[in-house]
Design an enzyme around this catalytic site. Structure first.
Site, PDB file in Angstrom:
ATOM      1  N   GLU A  35       0.855  -1.283   0.063  1.00  0.00           N
ATOM      2  CA  GLU A  35       0.136  -0.066   0.014  1.00  0.00           C
ATOM      3  C   GLU A  35       0.741   1.184  -0.067  1.00  0.00           C
ATOM      4  O   GLU A  35       0.621   2.342   0.868  1.00  0.00           O
ATOM      5  CB  GLU A  35      -0.884   0.008   1.131  1.00  0.00           C
ATOM      6  CG  GLU A  35      -1.893  -1.294   1.030  1.00  0.00           C
ATOM      7  CD  GLU A  35      -2.823  -1.074   2.506  1.00  0.00           C
ATOM      8  OE1 GLU A  35      -2.793  -0.265   3.304  1.00  0.00           O
ATOM      9  OE2 GLU A  35      -3.549  -2.318   2.450  1.00  0.00           O
ATOM     10  N   ASN A  91       1.984  -5.155  -3.173  1.00  0.00           N
ATOM     11  CA  ASN A  91       0.572  -5.548  -2.968  1.00  0.00           C
ATOM     12  C   ASN A  91      -0.072  -4.130  -2.691  1.00  0.00           C
ATOM     13  O   ASN A  91       0.423  -3.172  -1.810  1.00  0.00           O
ATOM     14  CB  ASN A  91       0.666  -6.305  -1.660  1.00  0.00           C
ATOM     15  CG  ASN A  91      -0.690  -7.064  -1.287  1.00  0.00           C
ATOM     16  OD1 ASN A  91      -1.409  -7.445  -2.323  1.00  0.00           O
ATOM     17  ND2 ASN A  91      -1.130  -6.776  -0.196  1.00  0.00           N
ATOM     18  N   HIS A 141     -10.357  -5.897  -2.298  1.00  0.00           N
ATOM     19  CA  HIS A 141     -11.450  -5.664  -1.250  1.00  0.00           C
ATOM     20  C   HIS A 141     -12.818  -5.113  -2.118  1.00  0.00           C
ATOM     21  O   HIS A 141     -12.683  -3.816  -2.526  1.00  0.00           O
ATOM     22  CB  HIS A 141     -11.062  -4.843  -0.209  1.00  0.00           C
ATOM     23  CG  HIS A 141     -10.132  -5.593   0.594  1.00  0.00           C
ATOM     24  ND1 HIS A 141     -10.261  -6.544   1.549  1.00  0.00           N
ATOM     25  CD2 HIS A 141      -8.655  -5.277   0.913  1.00  0.00           C
ATOM     26  CE1 HIS A 141      -9.294  -6.950   2.037  1.00  0.00           C
ATOM     27  NE2 HIS A 141      -8.227  -6.041   1.543  1.00  0.00           N
ATOM     28  N   ASP A 192     -12.306 -10.090  -0.865  1.00  0.00           N
ATOM     29  CA  ASP A 192     -13.601 -10.221  -0.147  1.00  0.00           C
ATOM     30  C   ASP A 192     -14.464  -9.497  -1.102  1.00  0.00           C
ATOM     31  O   ASP A 192     -14.135  -8.375  -1.410  1.00  0.00           O
ATOM     32  CB  ASP A 192     -13.521 -10.163   1.311  1.00  0.00           C
ATOM     33  CG  ASP A 192     -12.835  -8.662   1.708  1.00  0.00           C
ATOM     34  OD1 ASP A 192     -12.783  -7.974   0.772  1.00  0.00           O
ATOM     35  OD2 ASP A 192     -12.448  -8.537   2.886  1.00  0.00           O
ATOM     36  N   GLU A 211      -6.146 -10.496  -1.356  1.00  0.00           N
ATOM     37  CA  GLU A 211      -7.182 -10.145  -0.272  1.00  0.00           C
ATOM     38  C   GLU A 211      -8.652 -10.087  -0.454  1.00  0.00           C
ATOM     39  O   GLU A 211      -9.177  -9.273   0.019  1.00  0.00           O
ATOM     40  CB  GLU A 211      -6.513  -8.795   0.736  1.00  0.00           C
ATOM     41  CG  GLU A 211      -5.309  -9.006   0.935  1.00  0.00           C
ATOM     42  CD  GLU A 211      -4.741  -7.689   1.666  1.00  0.00           C
ATOM     43  OE1 GLU A 211      -5.631  -7.171   2.105  1.00  0.00           O
ATOM     44  OE2 GLU A 211      -3.477  -7.478   1.745  1.00  0.00           O
TER      45      GLU A 211
HETATM   46  O1  9MR Z   1      -7.685  -7.879   8.121  1.00  0.00           O
HETATM   47  C1  9MR Z   1      -6.724  -7.231   9.049  1.00  0.00           C
HETATM   48  C2  9MR Z   1      -7.453  -6.785  10.369  1.00  0.00           C
HETATM   49  O2  9MR Z   1      -7.498  -7.685  11.242  1.00  0.00           O
HETATM   50  C3  9MR Z   1      -6.496  -5.560  10.911  1.00  0.00           C
HETATM   51  O3  9MR Z   1      -6.986  -4.933  11.906  1.00  0.00           O
HETATM   52  C4  9MR Z   1      -5.792  -4.542  10.041  1.00  0.00           C
HETATM   53  C5  9MR Z   1      -5.017  -3.447  10.410  1.00  0.00           C
HETATM   54  O4  9MR Z   1      -4.354  -2.635   9.587  1.00  0.00           O
HETATM   55  O5  9MR Z   1      -5.425  -5.352   8.719  1.00  0.00           O
HETATM   56  C6  9MR Z   1      -6.333  -6.081   7.866  1.00  0.00           C
HETATM   57  O6  9MR Z   1      -5.784  -6.595   6.880  1.00  0.00           O
HETATM   58  C7  9MR Z   1      -5.274  -5.737   5.740  1.00  0.00           C
HETATM   59  C8  9MR Z   1      -4.115  -6.095   5.063  1.00  0.00           C
HETATM   60  O7  9MR Z   1      -3.033  -6.269   6.283  1.00  0.00           O
HETATM   61  C9  9MR Z   1      -3.507  -5.062   4.357  1.00  0.00           C
HETATM   62  N1  9MR Z   1      -4.609  -4.621   3.402  1.00  0.00           N
HETATM   63  C10 9MR Z   1      -5.896  -4.202   3.947  1.00  0.00           C
HETATM   64  C11 9MR Z   1      -6.260  -5.504   4.851  1.00  0.00           C
HETATM   65  C12 9MR Z   1      -7.824  -4.944   5.491  1.00  0.00           C
HETATM   66  O8  9MR Z   1      -7.756  -3.833   6.070  1.00  0.00           O
END
Ligand code: 9MR
Length: 459
Positions: free
Chosen positions: A162, A204, A241, A270, A268
């Site tokens: 990101e 990513n 997402h 969903d 990722e």
């Molecule tokens: O799913 C993850 C969540 O449990 C955490 O609280 C969050 C913290 O930033 O990160 C989420 O996973 C993220 C991933 O690491 C990077 N892309 C976005 C995902 C959803 O926010």
């Protein structure tokens, strides 16, 4: 990305994306007509994987683990391998929770995507306050230590997560890491390559699904630039997402990245919604991936709806809270089965490299060719050893290095010397090479690769 109503709705409006990575070598299907009955097995028919994000804290939940073990053949730690989890205090590393996930996956014969070595978010508190050269050094140390610790166990790392800005600029996101200098991303990739040469290295991001999006174009230009300059990058992750709809040009995005010579992985996934609408969206994502040879796998970001970071606002996954298959599950399974059995095309590496062929392989002889990834101040050389018209039972490759060049590490070979003429010999598992067949080893060095010309001889 933070879990807020705003961010989810932004995803709904803006997103469509896919990513995949390929090893270039696919799994062959054992049957040609039978439909497989799990996500992993159906994906494997076309040489792909189907993965899930896994939380260490749920590994005691038998329904969850049952679904994981049965359906998925790739695992991503949802949070346990991020910077805050693995280096909570500077230079004090903590791998216990990451290990729980990695060990479970490997014990079950599954592969692992590493997530993530560098990110502006979820940094440990000590890092949040750092800047400049101290932060740059801390970043390199972090990548070195974490990627080395997991070396050999990771299929692909999300090296950088990101790093591009939302909105129309197509530029980088401001962050403490970005402010250390625009080259921070390539330094991260080179550091990761040196620490774990066997892992695919991915960039990513989210909202890079639509080819028309400025953010997608920004990432595309970076990957194009990296490939042109030999910065080691193997794959692009499209987080994907999604809201209820999928961008119409999603497959175009996947295809365009693939043409750059990188794998694409959907990392990722969903999708909001329910019933037939959600199933149709999942089907479209799956079809977009399997239509592109270098889209090498799909990972959903959780297993049951209740495991999702988006729950209870959305029920975006393939199993309901009780672990029952949703219509979306069947849509994915059907789309994967419709794709197989075919292999993603074996890919050719298109790094900026020079290849030098040395000697003619007579009977009992061998050739060595070098592919170089160079940068200002160093290089990685991958050396291919090919047997001549009879088999080898051991080989030795010598390389004359220019003055000032020093080998810093090597893999899949033993080494004698670090400067001048350096000799590499086979290790126990790659000394036997059938006539006409090849094995590979590699090394990294500081200095110049000018004139590098390996010579091979049988032992
Ligand atoms: O799913 C993850 C969540 O449990 C955490 O609280 C969050 C913290 O930033 O990160 C989420 O996973 C993220 C991933 O690491 C990077 N892309 C976005 C995902 C959803 O926010």
């Amino acid at each position: 990305m933070k879990l807020t109503a705003k961010s989810v709705s932004r995803v709904v409006l803006a997103a469509t994306l896919i990513a995949t990575t390929t090893g270039g070598v696919a799994f062959l299907a054992t049957t040609s007509a039978s439909a497989a009955s799990t996500l992993g097995a159906s994906a494997a028919q076309s040489g792909r994987y189907y993965g899930a994000a896994v939380a260490a804290g749920r590994l005691g939940d038998s329904t969850y683990v049952g679904l994981l073990n049965r359906e998925f053949d790739m695992v991503t730690a949802e949070n346990e391998m991020k910077m805050d989890a693995t280096e909570p205090n500077q230079n004090q590393f903590s791998f216990a929770n990451g290990d729980r996930i990695v060990n479970h996956a490997l014990a079950q014969g599954k592969r692992v995507r590493g997530h993530t070595l560098a990110w502006h978010s979820q940094q440990p508190r000590w890092m949040q306050g750092m800047e400049g050269s101290a932060l740059r050094s801390a970043l390199v140390n972090h990548i070195n230590r974490v990627a080395s610790y997991y070396r050999g166990k990771i299929y692909a790392w999300d090296v950088v997560n990101e790093a591009f800005a939302d909105g129309g600029s197509g530029g980088r996101r401001d962050s403490n890491l970005q402010r250390t200098g625009n080259d921070w991303i390539e330094v991260a990739f080179r550091t990761a390559r040196a620490a774990d040469p066997g892992a695919k290295l991915c960039y990513n991001d989210y909202n890079t699904d639509s080819w028309a999006a400025a953010k997608t174009q920004g990432v595309y230009r970076m990957v194009q630039d990296f490939k042109a300059r030999g910065v080691p990058i193997d794959c692009v992750g499209l987080q994907s997402h999604f809201g209820t709809s999928i961008p119409g040009d999603y497959q175009t995005t996947i295809q365009r990245f693939a043409v750059l010579g990188v794998d694409v992985q959907i990392t990722e996934l969903d999708i909001a919604g329910s019933g037939a609408q959600q199933a149709d969206s999942y089907r479209r994502v799956t079809q977009a991936c399997v239509a592109v040879a270098r889209c090498t796998g799909i990972t959903v970001w959780g297993i049951r709806d209740t495991d999702s970071w988006r729950y209870p606002g959305d029920s975006p996954l393939l199993f309901d809270g009780s672990g029952n298959k949703k219509p979306a599950y069947n849509a994915v399974l059907d789309a994967l089965n419709a794709a197989g059995p075919t292999n993603p095309t074996t890919t050719t590496t298109t790094t900026t490299s020079t290849t030098t062929t040395t000697q003619d392989p007579g009977p009992g002889g061998c050739t060595a060719t070098a592919s170089l990834n160079t940068w200002n101040g160093g290089f990685v050389a991958n050396i291919k050893v090919t047997a001549g018209s009879s088999a080898l039972n051991g080989w030795s490759v010598s390389v004359s290095l220019p003055s000032g060049t020093t080998v810093t590490n090597q893999w899949s070979a033993n080494r004698s010397g670090t400067t001048g003429t350096v000799t590499f010999t086979n290790v126990d598992y790659n000394g036997s090479v059938a006539a006409g067949q090849s094995v590979e080893f590699g090394f990294q060095a500081t200095g110049s690769a000018t004139g590098l010309s390996p010579t091979c001889s049988a032992r």
